[in-house]
Design an enzyme around this catalytic site. Structure first.
Site, PDB file in Angstrom:
ATOM      1  CB  SER A   1       6.904  -0.854 -10.912  1.00 19.03           C
ATOM      2  OG  SER A   1       6.565  -0.995  -9.676  1.00 19.03           O
TER       3      SER A   1
ATOM      4  CD  GLN B   1       3.443   3.788  -4.436  1.00 24.46           C
ATOM      5  OE1 GLN B   1       2.992   4.362  -3.393  1.00 24.46           O
ATOM      6  NE2 GLN B   1       2.993   2.635  -4.815  1.00 24.46           N
TER       7      GLN B   1
ATOM      8  CG  ASP C   1       4.851  -4.733  -3.756  1.00 23.28           C
ATOM      9  OD1 ASP C   1       4.375  -4.060  -2.555  1.00 23.28           O
ATOM     10  OD2 ASP C   1       4.930  -4.431  -4.599  1.00 23.28           O
TER      11      ASP C   1
ATOM     12  CE  LYS D   1       4.070  -1.349   0.711  1.00 27.66           C
ATOM     13  NZ  LYS D   1       4.428  -0.126  -0.174  1.00 27.66           N
TER      14      LYS D   1
ATOM     15  NE  ARG E   1      -0.346  -6.236   0.563  1.00 30.06           N
ATOM     16  CZ  ARG E   1      -0.013  -5.756  -0.543  1.00 30.06           C
ATOM     17  NH1 ARG E   1       1.409  -5.450  -0.770  1.00 30.06           N
ATOM     18  NH2 ARG E   1      -0.581  -5.506  -1.475  1.00 30.06           N
TER      19      ARG E   1
ATOM     20  NE  ARG F   1       1.830  -7.030  -4.537  1.00 32.24           N
ATOM     21  CZ  ARG F   1       2.011  -6.884  -5.874  1.00 32.24           C
ATOM     22  NH1 ARG F   1       1.922  -8.224  -6.405  1.00 32.24           N
ATOM     23  NH2 ARG F   1       2.325  -5.989  -6.627  1.00 32.24           N
TER      24      ARG F   1
HETATM   25  C1  S3P Z   1       5.746   0.768  -6.370  1.00 32.88           C
HETATM   26  C2  S3P Z   1       6.359   1.036  -5.060  1.00 32.88           C
HETATM   27  C3  S3P Z   1       6.243   0.246  -3.894  1.00 32.88           C
HETATM   28  C4  S3P Z   1       5.432  -1.025  -4.073  1.00 32.88           C
HETATM   29  C5  S3P Z   1       4.263  -0.734  -4.844  1.00 32.88           C
HETATM   30  C6  S3P Z   1       4.679  -0.295  -6.399  1.00 32.88           C
HETATM   31  C7  S3P Z   1       6.005   1.524  -7.353  1.00 32.88           C
HETATM   32  O1  S3P Z   1       5.415   1.102  -2.842  1.00 32.88           O
HETATM   33  O2  S3P Z   1       4.811  -1.579  -2.907  1.00 32.88           O
HETATM   34  O3  S3P Z   1       3.188  -1.814  -5.062  1.00 32.88           O
HETATM   35  O4  S3P Z   1       5.610   1.335  -8.664  1.00 32.88           O
HETATM   36  O5  S3P Z   1       6.977   2.579  -7.235  1.00 32.88           O
HETATM   37  P1  S3P Z   1       6.226   1.939  -2.060  1.00 32.88           P
HETATM   38  O6  S3P Z   1       6.837   3.106  -2.784  1.00 32.88           O
HETATM   39  O7  S3P Z   1       5.030   2.807  -1.178  1.00 32.88           O
HETATM   40  O8  S3P Z   1       7.259   1.210  -1.016  1.00 32.88           O
END
Ligand code: S3P
Length: 432
Positions: free
Chosen positions: A24, A172, A318, A345, A349, A391
């Site tokens: 991230s 996100q 995750d 995802k 999952r 994962r």
């Molecule tokens: C992420 C947010 C998460 C996570 C992803 C990375 C990010 O997703 O599952 O692996 O970098 O902002 P969501 O925002 O859809 O929960």
């Protein structure tokens, strides 16, 4: 490619590991560096396929980004609004973070027309959750099923600020709207049901754009300017948790994990493993570039069941596949609830974990919003599949450590999305 990897049980995982950079934070360092004025230096970037996708898309919009093989990556910022219209369709590969965050960035850049696509998995994942609020801001986005799925076309335009109350706790979604808000005139706010990872907020502040945070509501003021920074990326806790579980369930293990990011919005799995009786010690806690970091020592332990739900879910979203592996080795029944997000995802999952761990003989059932896992059954090595989900691949590889017989993992190669070198590290920890 569909590699078959043959894996066998081991005892005594020992050694010191530096897990690769946080995915991230690596994505954001590239994007914010691209939108900043000046040259951003990134140390410890994750050279995973997802981050390479982000870099490639940014390069196609005129951003200079040096090779990931060098000890530091240099990003030559073009400033907010300075991206160049790409000549080709941009491909986010397997990366939801690339596509969702960049939809926010590109929809707010007047004069820019971009078509976004991704791999089979990404084209199945919901994009309406960012497209719809961006459209409320005035964004012009078209795509399959009214903009719910990629490929998506974006005609950048001037946006207006909104207060978006998100039905999901998603970093996100939050980040896409905040990034779009950087060029909108006024205050853009996002509220979410529980706080999701806050790397965007922390890094925007570090790049000189203040972010106001009240409870689970965050706000940025546009138009903003970002100033280039040096970003030191900590190790990814989502990668570290594979080793925390591996060492916990494998007898006679003692591992040291160096330089792990310990941002409280990401450490839910540490709390859960602690509640399950794992022997994890945090050493040398420190702060690096606005993010908490520490080293983790983990030794084998008898685990017991727990419940994972509510506000914990976004803090370990995750890690549920690998926590499910831990639960198969724990006494009692572990229940995972409120985790319906796992269905959208890289794979579904909940279905994938229940099916693949079930194939190994685990006592596991799928619920609409979670899982129920009763530990104690001996797992048996059979052929299982990653389903193209990084994962899942690594979780199944860790499960092989406690299987009788050989586990054959199909589609192992996708681990490189977030953890290049994962299997090599696994091999080196306990040579046959
Ligand atoms: C992420 C947010 C998460 C996570 C992803 C990375 C990010 O997703 O599952 O692996 O970098 O902002 P969501 O925002 O859809 O929960």
């Amino acid at each position: 490619m569909n590699d078959l990897l043959h894996l066998r049980a081991k005892t005594g995982l020992r050694g010191t590991i530096t897990v690769p950079g946080d995915k991230s934070i690596s994505h954001r360092a590239l994007m914010f560096g691209a939108l900043a004025e000046g040259t951003t230096r990134i140390l410890g970037i994750l050279p995973g396929e997802d981050c390479l996708s982000t870099a490639q898309c940014l390069r196609q919009m005129g951003v200079g980004i040096t090779a990931f093989s060098e000890p530091e990556v240099l990003v030559t910022g073009v400033g907010l609004g300075g991206l160049r219209e790409p000549q080709e369709v941009l491909d986010s590969g397997n990366s939801g973070t690339t596509l969702r965050l960049m939809l926010g960035v590109t929809s707010s850049q007047p004069e820019l027309y971009v078509t976004w696509t991704g791999d089979d998995s990404l084209r199945r994942r919901p994009m309406g959750r960012v497209v719809q609020p961006l459209q409320q801001m005035g964004a012009r986005i078209w795509g399959r099923q009214g903009g719910k799925f990629a490929p998506l076309a974006v005609q950048g335009t001037a946006l207006k600020p909104i207060h978006y109350v998100s039905p999901v706790a998603s970093a996100q979604v939050k980040s896409a709207i905040l990034l779009a808000g950087l060029l909108a005139d006024g205050e853009t706010l996002v509220s979410e049901p529980h706080t999701s990872r806050d790397h965007t907020e922390r890094m925007l502040s570090a790049f000189g754009c203040p972010v106001a945070v009240v409870g689970s509501t965050v706000a940025v003021q546009g138009p903003a300017r970002l100033t280039a920074q040096t970003v030191v990326v900590p190790g990814d806790i989502s990668s570290a948790v594979f080793w925390l579980v591996a060492a916990s369930i494998t007898p006679e293990s003692d591992l040291m994990l160096l330089n792990v990011g310990l941002n409280p919005t990401r450490t839910g799995a540490l709390e859960v493993l602690g509640a399950m009786g794992a022997d994890i010690e945090m050493v040398n806690p420190r702060e690096v570039c606005g993010e908490p970091v520490g080293d983790l020592r983990v030794r084998s332990a008898q685990l017991h069941a727990t419940t994972i739900d509510g506000a914990l879910i976004p803090r370990l979203i995750d890690e549920i596949p690998i926590l499910a592996v831990a639960a198969t080795q724990a006494t009692g029944t572990t229940v995972v609830r409120d985790a319906q997000e796992l269905r959208v995802k890289e794979s579904d999952r909940l279905w994938a974990v229940a099916n693949q761990l079930g194939a190994l003989g685990a006592d596991i059932s799928e619920r609409p919003d979670g899982l129920e896992i009763t530990g104690g059954r001996r797992l048996t090595g059979v052929q299982v599949q990653s389903l193209g989900d990084h994962r899942m691949a690594m979780s199944l590889a860790v499960a092989s450590l406690v299987c009788t017989g050989e586990l054959i993992l199909e589609g192992a190669e996708c681990a490189a999305v977030s953890y290049p070198g994962f299997y090599e590290t696994l091999r080196n920890l306990a040579p046959e």
